[in-house]
Design an enzyme around this catalytic site. Structure first.
Site, PDB file in Angstrom:
ATOM      1  N   ASP A 130       0.813  -1.224   0.000  1.00 45.85           N
ATOM      2  CA  ASP A 130       0.000   0.000   0.000  1.00 45.85           C
ATOM      3  C   ASP A 130       0.845   1.271   0.000  1.00 45.85           C
ATOM      4  O   ASP A 130       0.618   2.168  -0.817  1.00 45.85           O
ATOM      5  CB  ASP A 130      -0.932   0.025   1.218  1.00 45.85           C
ATOM      6  N   ARG A 176       1.901   4.952  16.987  1.00 46.65           N
ATOM      7  CA  ARG A 176       1.492   6.028  16.061  1.00 46.65           C
ATOM      8  C   ARG A 176       2.008   7.398  16.467  1.00 46.65           C
ATOM      9  O   ARG A 176       2.542   8.125  15.632  1.00 46.65           O
ATOM     10  CB  ARG A 176      -0.033   6.044  15.875  1.00 46.65           C
ATOM     11  N   ASP A 201      -6.156   4.030  13.374  1.00 52.45           N
ATOM     12  CA  ASP A 201      -4.823   4.569  13.108  1.00 52.45           C
ATOM     13  C   ASP A 201      -4.857   5.917  12.385  1.00 52.45           C
ATOM     14  O   ASP A 201      -4.055   6.800  12.650  1.00 52.45           O
ATOM     15  CB  ASP A 201      -3.995   3.552  12.314  1.00 52.45           C
ATOM     16  N   SER A 255      -4.097  -8.640   7.842  1.00 52.26           N
ATOM     17  CA  SER A 255      -3.490  -7.321   7.955  1.00 52.26           C
ATOM     18  C   SER A 255      -2.739  -7.285   9.282  1.00 52.26           C
ATOM     19  O   SER A 255      -3.331  -7.458  10.352  1.00 52.26           O
ATOM     20  CB  SER A 255      -4.593  -6.254   7.923  1.00 52.26           C
TER      21      SER A 255
HETATM   22  N1  ARG Z   1      -7.230  -2.516  16.292  1.00 52.78           N
HETATM   23  C1  ARG Z   1      -5.918  -2.207  16.751  1.00 52.78           C
HETATM   24  C2  ARG Z   1      -5.823  -0.741  17.090  1.00 52.78           C
HETATM   25  O1  ARG Z   1      -6.611   0.031  16.664  1.00 52.78           O
HETATM   26  C3  ARG Z   1      -4.856  -2.662  15.790  1.00 52.78           C
HETATM   27  C4  ARG Z   1      -4.674  -1.837  14.575  1.00 52.78           C
HETATM   28  C5  ARG Z   1      -3.704  -2.452  13.649  1.00 52.78           C
HETATM   29  N2  ARG Z   1      -3.393  -1.598  12.551  1.00 52.78           N
HETATM   30  C6  ARG Z   1      -3.193  -2.028  11.312  1.00 52.78           C
HETATM   31  N3  ARG Z   1      -2.951  -1.123  10.422  1.00 52.78           N
HETATM   32  N4  ARG Z   1      -3.305  -3.290  10.956  1.00 52.78           N
HETATM   33  O2  ARG Z   1      -4.945  -0.348  17.811  1.00 52.78           O
END
Ligand code: ARG
Length: 406
Positions: free
Chosen positions: A15, A96, A125, A177
């Site tokens: 991506d 993040r 995110d 993912s």
């Molecule tokens: N659901 C989790 C969170 O919001 C994990 C997110 C994982 N991110 C990803 N881009 N696969 O913290």
């Protein structure tokens, strides 16, 4: 005049590799790629740096932020026993704000007009990236190419092929993912979207299944100072390394698998699989040592604030005032959390089997014992109980006087 620059949070995956060309084409910008190592066990950082250039970035920066991640992000999360919904140790949510910090720094260094991330519009995110940028550098534009283009995976591959973008080839393409760092690993998508389906073994990388876990338990002694782990089995180990070592050792016993239905900030419930052997072991040990060292009113209040603190971080409010104020509280609460915890790693469990503190325990043998040496004055208990029960006794009498039941 040269085109405006955008700093893209680059992971090296499909991506964000495609996003470089897409941003150039649709936004008429130059792209500076920025990859941040937060302990995701990336291949070669140099290779990732080169990959971004091959995909069309004008500049490519890689940052080894592993120690910084441990000191400034894992440490406060551990002091606060931060677990969203009481279960999820905030793996992605913690990385993040750190990535944003570096995006902004690189944007300043390269005179960029904005930053970009590779998140979709359905997750948390995007919020963490964009709110972080709004706090640290409100003048910078936030771009979200993947959210905007709405390309499926196959369309993204076609897009890359048509334009000759060298797509990163992986030996085995994961159907999930994945996001990963030193504090754990997350997995979503594919079969996992059926909340009834048991996660297949190929989801997991950092933990063995309980069936495959060794038949012999392993003990680890974790030494804490002011609420942070500083020793393993008596050896002083720097925080980032300590987390890594514990993650490996606990993962080898199947500790730290989490399967949960999660409430996302954007309103969706999602099914998430996490592997956090190091985080779960450390939080378990840390909590236990707090029980030994914290005065009860403080302990009770802290437990209440922990959930709130985790929620703030989950919801992308890392740089906000309540998070900052709670950090001061958590630090103060951890001032005397000193000592050692014995943890047994065995068949999916990290079990505390002992704890001690030379100078900070509030546990007192003389107060607790029923044996010889008891210094607790039991004659005081009679009056104490009478006064403790007085409000209820009074209330009960009135209730009965009104003919009502208790
Ligand atoms: N659901 C989790 C969170 O919001 C994990 C997110 C994982 N991110 C990803 N881009 N696969 O913290």
């Amino acid at each position: 005049m040269s085109k405006p620059r955008i700093v893209l949070a680059y992971s090296g995956g499909l991506d964000t590799s495609v996003a470089i060309e897409w941003l150039k084409e649709h936004k008429d910008v130059e792209v500076v790629a920025c990859a941040v190592d937060v302990g995701q066990g990336v291949d070669d950082l140099d290779e990732i740096r080169q990959r971004a250039l091959d995909c069309g970035a004008v500049e490519s920066v890689v940052v080894d932020a592993r120690e910084e991640f441990a000191q400034e992000f894992i440490a406060p999360a551990l002091r606060s026993n931060a677990m969203y919904m009481g279960k999820y140790p905030l793996v992605s949510a913690l990385s993040r704000p750190l990535i944003v910090k570096h995006l902004v720094r690189v944007a300043r260094e390269t005179g960029a007009a904005g930053v970009a991330h590779g998140c979709t519009g359905k997750g948390n995110d995007q919020v963490r990236f964009e709110v972080g940028t709004m706090c640290l550098a409100p003048d910078l534009e936030n771009l979200a190419p993947i959210r905007e283009w709405g390309l499926t995976r196959d369309a993204a591959i076609d897009y890359a092929n048509e334009r000759g973008i060298p797509i990163p080839v992986k030996s085995k393409d994961s159907p999930y993912s994945i996001d990963e760092n030193a504090w754990g690993r997350t997995a979503e998508c594919g079969i996992l979207e059926d909340p009834w389906a048991q996660p297949p073994e190929d989801v997991f990388e950092r933990t063995v299944s309980i069936a495959d876990a060794p038949d012999e338990p392993e003990e680890v002694v974790i030494g804490f100072r002011a609420g942070l782990p500083v020793t393993l089995d008596g050896r002083e180990v720097p925080l980032a390394e300590l987390v890594d070592e514990l993650d490996r050792r606990a993962g080898a016993h199947g500790v730290g698998r989490i399967d949960m239905i999660e409430d996302r900030l954007v309103g969706i419930k999602s099914r998430e699989i996490y592997e956090c052997p190091g985080a779960i072991t450390l939080i378990t040990a840390h909590r236990d040592l707090e029980d030994l060292c914290l005065e009860q009113e403080l302990a009770e209040h802290k437990r209440g604030e922990e959930g709130r603190y985790a929620q703030l971080i989950y919801n992308g409010l890392w740089w906000g005032p309540l998070k900052k104020a709670l950090d001061a509280f958590m630090d103060e609460a951890n001032r005397y959390v000193n000592g050692e915890v014995r943890v047994q790693l065995f068949k999916g469990h990290a079990t505390v089997v002992g704890r001690r503190s030379e100078d900070s325990a509030l546990y007192s043998y003389e107060m607790a014992t029923y044996d010889e040496g008891d210094q607790f004055d039991q004659t005081l208990a009679e009056g104490f109980v009478k006064l403790w029960g007085l409000p209820l006794k009074t209330w009960a009498a009135r209730t009965k006087a009104h003919g009502d039941e208790l």
